[in-house]
Design a protein around this motif. Structure first.
Motif: not given
Lengths: 230, 230, 230, 230, 230, 230
Positions: D135, D150, D144, D138
Motif C-alpha cells: 500500500w 489501485v 489510493v 501504491a
C-alpha cells in the motif's frame, strides 16, 4: 380446525414441560407423563388446549444413570422460545408453562425475556408439584423427595417392578450440591432422594387433587385484565 | 435400571421423530403418534428400547394453520444432536431415527455430520411411511398424499369429526413449491394433499403391516458387522 | 450499477451452491465449477444475474479424503440465510438455488423456513444434475454415480491425470449408509461410486444440454403469478 | 489425491478471503478475484495449494449498493473456523489467510482464538493489498482508496464499462466513520473512495509485482522453526 | 432516574471496554481500570454517562498466564450487541466505545454491522491509548509496548510489587505473530512487550492528558449533523 | 504472577455476578457493587482471589427504566461458561459464583451443565442477599424487597439524592408475575418493591455482617473432600 375456532373465544394454552430421566423404580418418563396428565385434567372443564408434552429437559446431574436424556441449556431455551413463538403466531396470548421437572427452571428466565420482546402476551411458569401449596401438603403427609412416594402414581409404575418396602435415608443435600454426575450416582444409589418409596394411594390422590385444583386456579385467575379465564 | 441391563447385551435404540401440525380432519399429532406406535410395535419382539417421540419438528409451510408448531431448523438440529449425544454417552451405538414427517429431513444431514464426529456409532434415518417400499405399496392401492387416507388410522382420528366422503382433487404441486404459508393454506384448504380422505381399514392395515415389517428389517439388518441385530 | 438497473425490470437471481471434495480423478472443485457453469449458461439468454458459486458445502462423509472441506451444518445454513437476506434487501424476490452437491440438501429446509419469514419471496432449490429428468437421461445412457463419467466434463479434468479405462464395480450402498468417514474411504477407495470413469464427450454433452434446458425452464416457468420469467 | 501426496512433504496452504460488493465501475467480485489470483501466482513456484476463494465477506457499510452481499459476523467467523478445522484435520499446519477486503479483519481475531485451541498450528492473516509495504508503494505513485486505480486491474474490469477520466475528490473519512449504509452511499456516490479511477498499466503492474513478492515472503519466511518454507 | 432526564437533552454515552489479563508487574485489570477512568474523566465536563466497564475481553494469546480471562469471540460480540441494543432501547443514539485492549478489535466490526441494522444510531470505536495521536506522543517519549511504562499509572500498580529498574529488550514481533499461547509466554517471559517498565510520572501524566483531550474531542466533534456534542 | 503462586496452594475463586438496573433512588450499579464488595470482604482473611464483578446480567423485566442494561439469556450463559472455562484452564477447581441479582438464576443451570462436562470441578451458586439465612434475618427486622432499605448501603447511595421518608406500599406480586416491562414500570413506579426506603445503618450493618459470615462459610465448608477450605 378446532384450534382456530377456540381462538375466536379464548387465548389460553397449556404447555407441559417434562424430562426423561432416572426416577428410581418408576418410569423414566415420570416428569413428562405427569405434567401432561395434570395439564389435561386441569384444562378439561374449560376446554383449554394442551400441547403435547415436551418429553426432554435439563437434567445434567443425572447423566450417569442410563436412560437419562439431557438437553444442553442453549438447545432447551431455543426450543421453549420456538414453542412460544409458534403459539403467539397462531393467536395465543396467555400461556401457562406447566413444569414437571426442577432442572427446567431456566425456562422461566427465557419466558421473562420473551415477554419483554412480545409485550402483548402473558406467560407464567408453574411447577405443578413443587408449587409451595402442593409440595407443602405432601410434606405434611410424609417426607418428600425426587422419585419418592410423592411421584409414585399408578400411571408411572413399571410393570413387574417392586419398590423397596422400607423408606430410604435422605440423601446428603450439601454433598449433592457440589457433586459431578458420577458422584451424584454414588450418593443417590438406586435413584430416589429418600423417604418412603410408596404410600397408600389415598395419600397420592390427595396430592394429585390439590395439584389439579391449584393448576385450575392458575389457569383461571391472575391474568392481567381478567377476573376469570377467557 | 432396565436400560443399563439392556446395554450389556445390545446397543440399538429407536428414536421416533414427529411433528405437531395440521392434518386436515385428523389429529394435529398424526406424525408423532404414528411414528411412536410403529416404533414400539417394530421394536417389541427384540426388546429394543424406544425413546419418547419428539412431538415437534420442522413444518414452516403449514404455519398458517393454527395448531401447527414449527421449530426453527437450528433449534431442531441442536435437539437431535443432544439426543444423539445423550444416547451415545449411555452406551448406545446403533441408533435408528424413525421419522414421521417429511420436513424433518435435515435431521439426516445432522446425523451424517454427527457420525463423522462420533465414528464409533451408526445412525440411520428412516422415514417409516414414505419409505419407497411402504409408500409404493400404498400408492398401488390408491392415490396418496399428506393427511389423506394413508394416514387415517384409528389412533389419530378425532372424536366426533367426520371426513368428507368424496376424494379431494390433488393439490397443484408446482404451485406449492413456491408458496408462502398463506398461499399454502389457500392451495390446500381443508388440509390434505388430495385423494380419498379415508379407505377401508383393511387397506390401511396392509400399509401398517408393511411399515412394521420394513422397520423390523431396518432394525435387524444392514448394520455394519452385524448379520442380524444384537 | 448494472444490478440496480436490472432490478427495475426483473427480480430473479441464481445462486449456485457447490462443494470442495474428493471426486476421484477429477478436480476437487467439480461440484462448484459445474454448478456455476450450468447457471451462467442457463441464465445467459435472459440476462439473469448469477452469484459467485459458494465453493464449500456439507460433505461430512468424505472427510477422510484430504482436500475435502466440510462445513458444519449450522454454519452452512447461516450462510445460505445470509445470502438470501442480502439478496432480498437488494430487491430480489425470486431466487433459484442451483445445487451441485447432494449433501447440501438441508439448504432446502432452510429455504422453506426463510420463505415463511419472508412471504414476499419465492425460493426454489434445484439440484441441477440429480434432477429426475437429467439424472434419468444419464442413467439411460449408462450406470451413474458420484464422480463417475457423468461428472467427467472437460472443465473439471485435472491436467496430466488419466482415469482408469475399465469401469468400477458399484460401491455397496447399504454399507455406505452406516459408514463413518474412514469406512467410507475403505468402501470407495479411489473415490467414485462406480461405473465408467469416462465416456465419449457426446454422452456428457447430451446430459449437459438437458441440464441447461431444465434449468432454463425452472428459471422461466413455475413462479407464482408468472407465465414466463420477468 | 495430489493433496495427500503434498502433505507428506509440506503443510502450508493459502486461503484467499474475498468479498462481493460494490467497486464502482469495476466488477462486484474485485476482492475475491484478486485475492485468489495473487494467491495462485505467489504459491505457484513452491506448489503450495490454494483453496477456492471464499467469495463473500463482511461488508455492512456497502449494503445500500445492490450487488453487495453481506454476511453476518457470526456466520463469517463460523465459516472461517470450519475452513481451519477442515484443513487441520487433513494435515495442514501452516495456514496463510490471504485477505482481499478490509472488512474481513475480525477473521484475524478468530484465527488467534483458533490457534489457542489448536496449538500445533500456525495461522497468519495477511491483507495482500493494504499491507504496509504494498500500500505504501501504491501511495507513493498516487493517492489510493477503495475501488480506485489501485484495484483497477484488467482482470476485474467490466466489459463495455468506461471509468471517468477525471480523478474523484476524496470522500470525507470522518463523515464515513459514523455513517449508516444509506449515508455511505450518499457520501461515496458512484462507489470509489476517491483519486484516479484508472492509471497506466505499468503502475498497477508494479503494485501487483510487489504484492506477489510480499506474499511469497510471507509464505516462505517467518514460520516458527522454519528458515524457509517446507 | 437521572438517565431519563439526561436523555431528554442528549443521546451520547460512553462504553468502556476492558480486559482482564497479564500486565507483567501491573494489575490484571489494567485495561479495564484505565478505560473506565479515562472515560469518566473525559465525560465529566459534559455530564455524559459512562457505563460500568466491561472487564473481560478477547485475549487468546495470553491464556498461558494465570489470571487471564479470555472470552470466546462469539460470546464477546453477542455481549457488545446486547449492550448496544439496551442503550438504543433507552434512547441513546450516539455511542462511543472506549476500548482499552487491542484484542477487542472485532467489536468494531460488530458495531459496523449493528449500525447497518440500526441506521438511526452512530457508533464509534476508539482505542484510547493506541490512538495514533496518543500512542505517537508516547512513542516520542520512549519506546512503547504492552504493559510497559506507558500503562504504568499509579492506579494500576500492585501494592508491594517492584518493577525491574532496567528496560527490557523488545520481544520479537515476527515470532509472536505465529506463536501459540505457550510460546507467547516463552517469548514474553515476565509479561511486558519490552522497553522501560516505569518512567517518571510527568511522562505518563502527559500521555494521560493527551488521551483525555483526544477522547473529549471524539465525544464532542465528528458526529453526523453535530458541530458540537449535544 | 500472584495468581500462579496462589494456585500452587489453593484452587478456590470467587466470581461476583451483578446487574446494572434500576434500583429506585440508589445507584444503577447496586447489584454489581455489593456483590463485589461482599466477595472481597469475605475472601480477604483467606486470600482467595475475586474476579472483577460482571456488571451486566439478566433483567428483562426492568427494561422500561432507562439505565437498565439487559443481556440476552444466551449471551449471559455463554459469558458465564467462558469465565468458568478460563478459570479451569488456569487451575481453579472450586468456584463460588456470588450472585447479586435474582434474574441471574439461569447461571445456576449453566453451572450444573458445565460441571457435568468438567467433572473435576465444583461450582456453587450463592445469592448472597436472598440466601435464606441472610434474607430471613433482614425480614425479621422489617419488610424487605428489591431496592428497599435492605439494599440501601452507603456504598450505593447517589450523591444528592434523598429517599422518601415514608415506607412504600408493597407492589402487587401477582400482577407483577404476568406484567410486561411497561406494566412493570406502572406497577413499581419509582422502582423499589415496597417497604422502608432506608433504615438506621445498624440494621443494614447487621445484614451485611450476616452476609459476609455466610459467604465465608460457603467458601470454607461444604466442598467435596474438604473439611475446610484450601
Amino acid at each position: 380446525m378446532q384450534v382456530e375456532e377456540y381462538l375466536r373465544g379464548d387465548d389460553r394454552v397449556l404447555v407441559p414441560l417434562g424430562s426423561t430421566e432416572q426416577h428410581g423404580y418408576l418410569s423414566l418418563g415420570v416428569d413428562a407423563i405427569l405434567a401432561e396428565r395434570v395439564s389435561l385434567e386441569a384444562a378439561e372443564p374449560e376446554g383449554v388446549p394442551v400441547l403435547p408434552v415436551l418429553p426432554f429437559g435439563l437434567t445434567p446431574t443425572f447423566t450417569a444413570y442410563p436412560g437419562t436424556i439431557n438437553l444442553r441449556i442453549g438447545t432447551y431455551l431455543a426450543l421453549v422460545r420456538d414453542l412460544l413463538d409458534s403459539l403467539r403466531a397462531q393467536g395465543f396470548r396467555r400461556i401457562l408453562l406447566v413444569n414437571g421437572h426442577g432442572g427446567n427452571q431456566p425456562a422461566a428466565g427465557l419466558a421473562a425475556e420473551w415477554v419483554g420482546e412480545n409485550p402483548d402476551t402473558q406467560v407464567r411458569f408453574h411447577s405443578w408439584l413443587v408449587d409451595p401449596e402442593v409440595w407443602g401438603l405432601a410434606g405434611s403427609i410424609a417426607s418428600v423427595s425426587h422419585a419418592s412416594w410423592v411421584e409414585n402414581f399408578e400411571a408411572v409404575r413399571v410393570d413387574g417392578v417392586q419398590v423397596p418396602a422400607e423408606p430410604k435415608a435422605l440423601v446428603d443435600q450439601q454433598a449433592l450440591a457440589v457433586a459431578n454426575p458420577a458422584r451424584v450416582r454414588e450418593l443417590m444409589g438406586d435413584g430416589p432422594g429418600g423417604g418412603a418409596y410408596q404410600r397408600p394411594d389415598e395419600d397420592t390422590r390427595r396430592v394429585w387433587q390439590a395439584a389439579v385444583e391449584r393448576l385450575r386456579q392458575m389457569l383461571t385467575f391472575g391474568w392481567d385484565g381478567a377476573g376469570e379465564g377467557e
